[in-house]
Design a protein around this motif. Structure first.
Motif, PDB file in Angstrom:
ATOM      1  N   LYS A 116       0.927  -1.189  -0.042  1.00  0.00           N
ATOM      2  CA  LYS A 116       0.019  -0.002  -0.164  1.00  0.00           C
ATOM      3  C   LYS A 116       0.899   1.340  -0.014  1.00  0.00           C
ATOM      4  N   GLU A 117       1.914   1.115   0.812  1.00  0.00           N
ATOM      5  CA  GLU A 117       2.961   2.482   0.753  1.00  0.00           C
ATOM      6  C   GLU A 117       3.458   2.649  -0.636  1.00  0.00           C
ATOM      7  N   ALA A 118       3.797   1.436  -1.343  1.00  0.00           N
ATOM      8  CA  ALA A 118       4.344   1.717  -2.594  1.00  0.00           C
ATOM      9  C   ALA A 118       3.381   2.124  -3.687  1.00  0.00           C
ATOM     10  N   CYS A 119       1.987   2.104  -3.403  1.00  0.00           N
ATOM     11  CA  CYS A 119       0.986   2.504  -4.269  1.00  0.00           C
ATOM     12  C   CYS A 119       0.743   3.895  -4.032  1.00  0.00           C
ATOM     13  N   ASP A 120       0.607   4.140  -2.721  1.00  0.00           N
ATOM     14  CA  ASP A 120      -0.087   5.536  -2.495  1.00  0.00           C
ATOM     15  C   ASP A 120       1.036   6.526  -2.052  1.00  0.00           C
ATOM     16  N   THR A 121       1.049   7.452  -3.029  1.00  0.00           N
ATOM     17  CA  THR A 121       2.104   8.585  -2.807  1.00  0.00           C
ATOM     18  C   THR A 121       2.004   9.513  -1.713  1.00  0.00           C
ATOM     19  N   THR A 122       0.833   9.709  -1.294  1.00  0.00           N
ATOM     20  CA  THR A 122       0.497  10.467  -0.030  1.00  0.00           C
ATOM     21  C   THR A 122      -0.139   9.619   1.199  1.00  0.00           C
ATOM     22  N   LYS A 123       0.264  10.064   2.420  1.00  0.00           N
ATOM     23  CA  LYS A 123      -0.215   9.569   3.511  1.00  0.00           C
ATOM     24  C   LYS A 123      -1.153  10.414   4.278  1.00  0.00           C
ATOM     25  N   PRO A 124      -2.398   9.791   4.794  1.00  0.00           N
ATOM     26  CA  PRO A 124      -3.021  10.623   5.610  1.00  0.00           C
ATOM     27  C   PRO A 124      -2.463  11.175   6.636  1.00  0.00           C
ATOM     28  N   THR A 125      -3.061  12.391   7.216  1.00  0.00           N
ATOM     29  CA  THR A 125      -2.256  12.970   8.361  1.00  0.00           C
ATOM     30  C   THR A 125      -3.173  12.890   9.764  1.00  0.00           C
ATOM     31  N   ILE A 126      -2.440  12.343  10.837  1.00  0.00           N
ATOM     32  CA  ILE A 126      -3.198  12.358  12.083  1.00  0.00           C
ATOM     33  C   ILE A 126      -2.526  13.157  12.817  1.00  0.00           C
ATOM     34  N   GLY A 127      -3.537  13.942  13.506  1.00  0.00           N
ATOM     35  CA  GLY A 127      -3.231  15.163  14.597  1.00  0.00           C
ATOM     36  C   GLY A 127      -3.362  14.711  16.109  1.00  0.00           C
ATOM     37  N   PHE A 128      -2.407  14.820  16.778  1.00  0.00           N
ATOM     38  CA  PHE A 128      -2.635  14.599  18.281  1.00  0.00           C
ATOM     39  C   PHE A 128      -2.935  15.895  18.870  1.00  0.00           C
ATOM     40  N   LEU A 129      -4.253  16.263  19.339  1.00  0.00           N
ATOM     41  CA  LEU A 129      -4.407  17.723  19.822  1.00  0.00           C
ATOM     42  C   LEU A 129      -3.655  18.033  21.202  1.00  0.00           C
ATOM     43  N   ARG A 130      -3.153  19.142  21.162  1.00  0.00           N
ATOM     44  CA  ARG A 130      -2.408  19.989  22.200  1.00  0.00           C
ATOM     45  C   ARG A 130      -3.314  21.031  22.707  1.00  0.00           C
ATOM     46  N   GLY A 131      -3.192  21.733  23.876  1.00  0.00           N
ATOM     47  CA  GLY A 131      -3.407  22.994  24.445  1.00  0.00           C
ATOM     48  C   GLY A 131      -4.482  22.434  25.778  1.00  0.00           C
ATOM     49  N   HIS A 132      -4.676  21.360  25.961  1.00  0.00           N
ATOM     50  CA  HIS A 132      -5.686  21.112  27.186  1.00  0.00           C
ATOM     51  C   HIS A 132      -4.898  20.247  28.301  1.00  0.00           C
ATOM     52  N   ASN A 133      -3.708  20.401  28.203  1.00  0.00           N
ATOM     53  CA  ASN A 133      -2.809  19.584  29.140  1.00  0.00           C
ATOM     54  C   ASN A 133      -3.105  17.888  28.966  1.00  0.00           C
ATOM     55  N   GLU A 134      -2.995  17.725  27.399  1.00  0.00           N
ATOM     56  CA  GLU A 134      -3.139  16.211  27.272  1.00  0.00           C
ATOM     57  C   GLU A 134      -2.171  15.269  27.600  1.00  0.00           C
ATOM     58  N   MET A 135      -2.168  14.292  27.564  1.00  0.00           N
ATOM     59  CA  MET A 135      -1.026  13.200  27.672  1.00  0.00           C
ATOM     60  C   MET A 135       0.037  13.404  26.847  1.00  0.00           C
ATOM     61  N   LEU A 136       1.423  13.321  27.246  1.00  0.00           N
ATOM     62  CA  LEU A 136       2.426  13.757  26.552  1.00  0.00           C
ATOM     63  C   LEU A 136       2.764  12.845  25.527  1.00  0.00           C
ATOM     64  N   ARG A 137       3.238  13.239  24.538  1.00  0.00           N
ATOM     65  CA  ARG A 137       3.125  12.026  22.939  1.00  0.00           C
ATOM     66  C   ARG A 137       4.436  11.364  23.793  1.00  0.00           C
ATOM     67  N   GLN A 138       5.498  11.658  24.352  1.00  0.00           N
ATOM     68  CA  GLN A 138       6.409  10.853  24.719  1.00  0.00           C
ATOM     69  C   GLN A 138       6.033   9.687  25.259  1.00  0.00           C
ATOM     70  N   LYS A 139       4.747   9.347  25.842  1.00  0.00           N
ATOM     71  CA  LYS A 139       4.277   8.232  26.740  1.00  0.00           C
ATOM     72  C   LYS A 139       3.700   7.463  25.880  1.00  0.00           C
ATOM     73  N   THR A 140       3.379   7.914  24.553  1.00  0.00           N
ATOM     74  CA  THR A 140       2.615   6.990  23.495  1.00  0.00           C
ATOM     75  C   THR A 140       3.445   6.675  22.440  1.00  0.00           C
ATOM     76  N   GLN A 141       4.795   6.477  22.574  1.00  0.00           N
ATOM     77  CA  GLN A 141       5.818   6.587  21.376  1.00  0.00           C
ATOM     78  C   GLN A 141       5.538   5.329  20.563  1.00  0.00           C
ATOM     79  N   LEU A 142       5.357   4.319  21.079  1.00  0.00           N
ATOM     80  CA  LEU A 142       5.135   2.876  20.451  1.00  0.00           C
ATOM     81  C   LEU A 142       4.080   3.038  19.552  1.00  0.00           C
ATOM     82  N   ILE A 143       3.055   3.407  20.020  1.00  0.00           N
ATOM     83  CA  ILE A 143       1.695   3.735  19.382  1.00  0.00           C
ATOM     84  C   ILE A 143       1.870   4.482  18.092  1.00  0.00           C
TER      85      ILE A 143
END
Length: 499
Positions: free
Chosen positions: A162-189
């Motif tokens: 699929k990566e070889a077929c698709d030239t563009t990847k969808p963008t996933i945003g992790f919301l910030r600004g409400h004291n959310e969980m740090l992204r460093q804690k979910t690195q494997l995900i």
């Protein structure tokens, strides 16, 4: 006079040779498994047909691998042959046995990580370094798969196609600004998601176009959302947006100074309730639960012991949705129940995960009693509480996955429930972001096939049937052959009979 058929062994040998020659060039096998474990899924067939570049797969397998790894390698080769029969381009499969330093160096250079394997030799256990993985080359691009017993082989191969077929990847945003969980804690995900999507931090402000994001992830916010932000999220959903929401709605505090639980509202609960999903003001308690360490003073000594803590439920009841396919058990660190409420919204409500049959809820305020004696009558009297659910709107193709715990997403390598926890989060976000159906392959090979519970009487019936049925069949076959033999003797004794 009947003509006797003459069987010539030469014809049989020539037929076997012909079948082997045909099978060498044409790979066919019949899959009788319920989940079509040994057949390519439609999404895999579609992806391989789209590839317009030559493909080569090099399998690295050390000598002396354990039987389970040898079996997995054989199944991987069979899987690759199925891809090859469908491919419109050249598809080559080769195997390298890393039995010298040069081949081992080549394997490590290509990203195949060595594994330690125990072998028994002359009443001694030795540690052997082995290599087990594959390198897939599509055109000029190479990618490596380190194969483990839990590796979803078809998913890994098709994802690279699929990566070889698709030239563009969808963008996933992790919301910030409400004291959310740090992204460093979910690195494997995020690492798992990065294979098929671009991961970014984002905010809801005047400079951000929310429609640039295929999925917006809201993970563990502690501060409230403003009315303007909720309006922007509503507009995003109206235009087909998708949300993954993991809320620490029920918050527990366990320490020497505090021993209570409270509800943390951030405002997004009101928007969800308008769509038909209500998060209740309670704590889910379950007889099947995690354990916590308790320190007790014994004179001058402090002793630690672990005790069951029903406020940390272990979730085993999952729906048949593709998001939860193959999951065994998740461990949640405090959770609230979810109920479906009637609204005029076009969203449909689908439970994804529920507590056990011996569970209940504790209304807030909650004060934790570590030494409490729990009973089914007073504490576990409300079974099957929903803790994760899906809202889906077919009119505008928007969707929301909600789970009432965010801490379960943290990287915890030594947690026995870690794989299922991570898989639920990754499955949910990938399902929201992917329209190709690739997510269906992630847990195809590790689906838990549990035995159906039967009554004692039916179990005894099966037991005696298994014992006596073969004996009865042998006796019936013997009786039939005896009667046929007597008939032949009777016919031969009549005058003029010729065989």
């Amino acid at each position: 006079m009947k003509k006797k058929l003459i069987y010539n062994p030469t014809y049989l040998i020539l037929s076997l040779i012909a079948v082997n020659i045909i099978s060498y060039f044409l790979f066919i096998r019949i899959d009788l498994t319920s989940n079509k474990k040994y057949s390519l899924s439609p999404v895999s067939k579609t992806m391989i047909k789209k590839i317009d570049k030559d493909i080569s797969v090099t399998l690295f397998m050390s000598e002396g691998l354990t039987p389970d790894k040898i079996k997995l390698g054989r199944e991987f080769r069979h899987l690759l042959k199925e891809y090859k029969t469908i491919s419109n381009k050249a598809f080559t499969i080769s195997t390298i046995i890393p039995n010298n330093s040069d081949k081992e160096a080549l394997a490590e250079q290509l990203g195949i990580e060595p594994m330690a394997q125990e072998i028994a030799e002359r009443d001694m256990v030795k540690i052997q370094k082995v290599y087990f993985g594959a390198v897939i080359q599509i055109g000029n691009k190479k990618e490596t798969i380190n194969i483990l017993p839990t590796t979803a082989l078809e998913y890994e191969v098709t994802r690279r196609l699929k990566e070889a077929c698709d030239t563009t990847k969808p963008t996933i945003g992790f919301l910030r600004g409400h004291n959310e969980m740090l992204r460093q804690k979910t690195q494997l995900i995020e690492h798992e998601l990065s294979h098929s999507a671009k991961i970014e931090s984002m905010r809801i402000d005047q400079f951000t176009d929310l429609n640039d994001y295929k999925v917006i992830c809201i993970v563990g916010p502690k501060e409230s959302f403003s009315k303007e932000e909720l309006v922007r999220l509503g507009q995003y959903l109206e235009q087909g947006g998708r949300l993954y929401i993991a809320l620490n709605h029920a918050v527990g505090q366990i320490s020497y100074s505090q021993n209570n639980g409270f509800i943390n509202r951030v405002g997004i609960e009101d928007m969800l309730e308008e769509f038909g999903l209500k998060i209740n003001y309670d704590f889910v308690v379950d007889n099947y639960c995690g354990r916590i360490l308790v320190t007790q003073d014994q004179g001058f000594l402090q002793l630690q012991s672990d005790r069951h803590f029903p406020y940390i439920p272990i979730i085993q009841n999952f729906s048949s949705h593709v998001i939860t396919k193959g999951l065994n058990a998740m461990l949640l660190q405090f959770a609230s129940s979810i109920t479906n409420v009637k609204t005029t919204s076009a969203y449909t409500f689908t439970p994804l995960a529920k507590s056990s049959s011996i569970s209940g809820v504790q209304k807030v305020p909650v004060f934790f009693d570590i030494y409490k004696t729990w009973t089914r009558k007073h504490d576990f009297n409300q079974p099957y509480n929903t803790v994760a659910a899906l809202l889906n709107n077919e009119d505008n193709n928007s969707a929301i996955v909600v789970i009432t715990d965010a801490d379960f997403m943290e990287d915890k390598f030594f947690d026995p429930f870690y794989i299922s926890n991570i898989n639920f989060a990754v499955n949910s976000i990938e399902w929201l972001a992917d329209d190709s159906g690739l997510i269906k392959l992630r847990n195809k090979y590790i689906e838990n096939q549990s035995l159906k519970v039967v009554s004692d009487s039916y179990r005894r019936f099966l037991k005696y049937t298994n014992f006596f049925l073969p004996i009865v069949l042998v006796l019936l076959i013997g009786l039939y052959q005896y009667r046929e033999y007597k008939r032949k003797r009777l016919r031969r004794s009549q005058p003029g009979h010729i065989d």
